[in-house]
Write an enzyme that holds these catalytic residues in place. Structure first.
Site, PDB file in Angstrom:
ATOM      1  CG  HIS A 107      -2.015   1.270   1.658  1.00 33.11           C
ATOM      2  ND1 HIS A 107      -1.770   2.152   1.083  1.00 33.11           N
ATOM      3  CD2 HIS A 107      -3.181   1.009   0.288  1.00 33.11           C
ATOM      4  CE1 HIS A 107      -2.661   3.140   1.250  1.00 33.11           C
ATOM      5  NE2 HIS A 107      -3.264   1.926   0.662  1.00 33.11           N
ATOM      6  CD  GLU A 124      -5.480   2.302  -3.275  1.00 35.37           C
ATOM      7  OE1 GLU A 124      -6.262   2.661  -2.923  1.00 35.37           O
ATOM      8  OE2 GLU A 124      -3.920   2.543  -2.344  1.00 35.37           O
TER       9      GLU A 124
END
Ligand code: G3P
Length: 222
Positions: A93, A141
């Site tokens: 992430h 993302e």
């Protein structure tokens, strides 16, 4: 309209911790079932066992370390996530970046213990690299849109389209998700129209005044 996969990352938001993690997860289970959408929740590591004991939807870790057990104090062992009732993990992430070799080691260890893997990437190039490592999913993302409330599926459709194309060329078995700024059903619909399997989101649900209402909105277009 195909049914989306909606992954909710609780990050370290206090609104998604402990009992609140269970409450949001129960809402996700109920609302996903009602709408026919697949919901996955990613609580904090210490909450995985309690959440997985309370719901039947998949529970993923937010991170695991590239280890297989032994003297690694303070790390998260993929096997311990599995033993706690987790069934998958986010990897890399943008708030928990890993080196390429570590991402590869995490993917291999996660596969060994039976965890589904979602590598997060930040652009088309890293999406390509991630797909070469054969995770189950890549979630693209753009970091500048994370937590912004500006949905990637509308603000930067090219990154989603480009990621789809890159993955198709490198490893068509990998499924593509998109995330950052997603908070409304319209944003999810736009992601599906671009060809994504679904979305990865956090603040739009976890920090909402009424997380259940936010979840209902997400699947309202189905
Ligand atoms: O992991 C999901 C995340 O990084 C996106 O965050 O708050 O923009 O939905 P948010």
């Amino acid at each position: 309209m195909k049914k989306p996969l909606i992954i909710i990352n609780f990050k370290t938001y206090v609104e998604g911790c402990g009992d609140m993690a269970v409450s949001i997860s129960k809402s996700a289970e109920k609302i996903g079932e009602g709408a026919g959408a697949e919901m996955i929740v990613c609580p904090q590591a210490a909450d995985i066992y309690r959440v997985a004991s309370a719901v039947s939807i998949p529970v993923f870790a937010q991170h695991v370390d590239p280890i297989s057990g032994g003297s690694s104090t303070g790390h998260i062992l993929p096997l311990s996530v599995k033993e706690a009732g987790g069934s998958g993990t986010l990897v890399n992430h943008s708030e928990r970046r890993l080196k390429l070799a570590d991402i590869d080691a995490v993917i291999n260890e996660a596969k060994k213990v039976g965890l589904t893997t979602v590598i997060c990437s930040n652009n088309i190039a890293t999406t390509s690299a991630a797909s070469a490592l054969s995770p189950d999913y890549v979630a693209v993302e753009p970091p500048e849109l994370i937590g912004s409330g500006i949905p990637v599926s509308k603000a930067n459709p090219d990154i989603v389209r480009g990621s789809m194309g890159a993955v198709k060329n490198i490893n068509p078995d990998v499924k593509v998700l998109c995330g950052a700024g997603i908070s409304r059903g319209d944003d999810v619909k736009a992601a599906l129209e671009l060809g994504a399997e679904g979305v990865l989101l956090a603040s739009g649900v976890v920090k909402a005044k009424d997380p259940a209402a936010a979840l209902l909105d997400l699947v309202g277009f189905l």
